[in-house]
Design an enzyme around this catalytic site. Structure first.
Site, short mmCIF file in Angstrom:
data_model
loop_
_atom_site.label_atom_id
_atom_site.label_comp_id
_atom_site.label_asym_id
_atom_site.label_seq_id
_atom_site.Cartn_x
_atom_site.Cartn_y
_atom_site.Cartn_z
N ASP A 25 42.23 32.06 38.71
CA ASP A 25 42.85 32.64 38.04
C ASP A 25 43.87 33.32 38.13
O ASP A 25 44.14 34.10 36.95
CB ASP A 25 41.53 33.97 37.73
N ASN B 138 44.47 41.74 33.77
CA ASN B 138 44.07 42.07 34.91
C ASN B 138 43.57 43.72 34.93
O ASN B 138 42.85 44.38 34.11
CB ASN B 138 43.38 42.12 35.16
#
Length: 318
Positions: A67, A136
């Site tokens: 990620d 994020n």
């Protein structure tokens, strides 16, 4: 000629996947491109260019890592969003969809256009001379142990309240399943045009998560010296009295999805596993010993010889 860019995890062994991509491109009008930083890690046949040229030239990106690598590729292409395929050489992989073993099939589907694109919003942060982008979250934190982050929250030029906590998280829908989730914040739908502000270990002031609209003008005023960190890429100091603004930029990245339903189901399972109060080794202990032995035996057993009907299974009546 289509240019496909490679973004590699800085340390994980991804050479096999790189070779697979290069071999696949030989029979197609595809040029494979990498950045200078990865020059020693790519084989002949890959064009190595400066990072600025990489951003200008590629028509799509393959991110090889986890990620973190995927987020890095998304930040890299924020100014010029192109489809990005993530190949999971990491652990959980909430953002990446394809495993290394599934890469050949994924490349064939990419070549025929058999995929969809999932848009992701980004947080643009301005704090004095600091400029950052996060897919994020942005974390406003304390400058040292024993200290707290003290900031005021303003929404659409209206003073909303203040936080005194270990940190304050501002998360996108994508990032709502990361640090925000660990801190007790809500999960936002990927389709929502929103952001969430969640305090970490609040001492006073606002103590609950606040969900705001994507078009809201959000700013924080630092009472003392703080640090701000975007997507965990490193802390930047923020002087006392600095206004820190956060703006949600929609459609800042395009993520390739080959099977959105399967991806959503896997993400749901991964998220559920994170909620279990057990480590993986403790989870294994819940499986009956006999069942574990049967699975181990099946894995270690040699293949059965063909039977009369040509299969490896017993025929009827045998």
């Amino acid at each position: 000629m289509i240019s496909v860019g490679l973004v590699l995890h800085p340390t994980k062994p991804v050479a096999e996947s790189v070779d697979m991509i290069v071999d696949s491109a030989r029979d197609e009008p595809v040029r494979v491109v990498a950045r200078e930083i990865d020059r020693t890690r790519v084989p002949p046949g890959v064009d190595v260019v400066p990072e600025a040229a990489f951003r200008e030239q590629v028509d799509g990106v393959v991110a090889l890592g986890g990620d973190g690598t995927m987020l890095g590729a998304m930040r890299l292409m924020t100014g010029r969003p192109v489809p990005i395929l993530g190949v999971n050489h990491g652990n959980l992989g909430f953002l990446v969809e394809v495993t290394p073993s599934g890469l050949p099939s994924a490349l064939r589907r990419l070549a025929t256009g058999d995929y969809t694109v999932e848009s992701h919003a980004a947080l643009e942060v301005n704090a004095g001379e600091t400029r950052a982008c996060a897919f994020n979250d942005v974390v406003i934190g304390r400058t040292g142990a024993g200290r707290t982050a003290s900031v005021d929250l303003t929404v659409n030029e209206v003073h909303y309240g203040y936080y005194k906590a270990d940190a304050v998280i501002v998360a996108t829908p994508t990032g709502s399943t990361a640090y925000n989730y660990s801190a007790g914040g809500p999960i936002l739908s990927p389709s929502s045009n929103a952001l969430v502000v969640t305090p970490v270990a609040p001492m006073s002031g606002i103590s609950r998560p606040v969900v705001l609209g994507g078009g809201d003008r959000v700013s924080f005023q630092a009472e003392g010296a703080l640090v701000v960190e975007a997507d965990g890429t490193g802390a930047h100091p923020v002087a006392a009295g600095t206004d820190l603004t956060v703006h949600l930029k929609p459609d800042a990245a395009q993520v390739v999805r080959l099977s959105p339903r399967d991806y959503a189901n896997r993400s749901r399972v991964r998220l559920s596993l994170l909620d279990l109060p057990l480590r993986p080794d403790q989870l294994l202990e819940l499986i009956p010993l006999e069942l574990r032995r049967n699975v181990a035996a099946a894995i270690d057993a040699p293949p059965e010889p063909p039977t009369a009907d040509g299969s490896g299974a017993p025929t009827q009546g045998s």
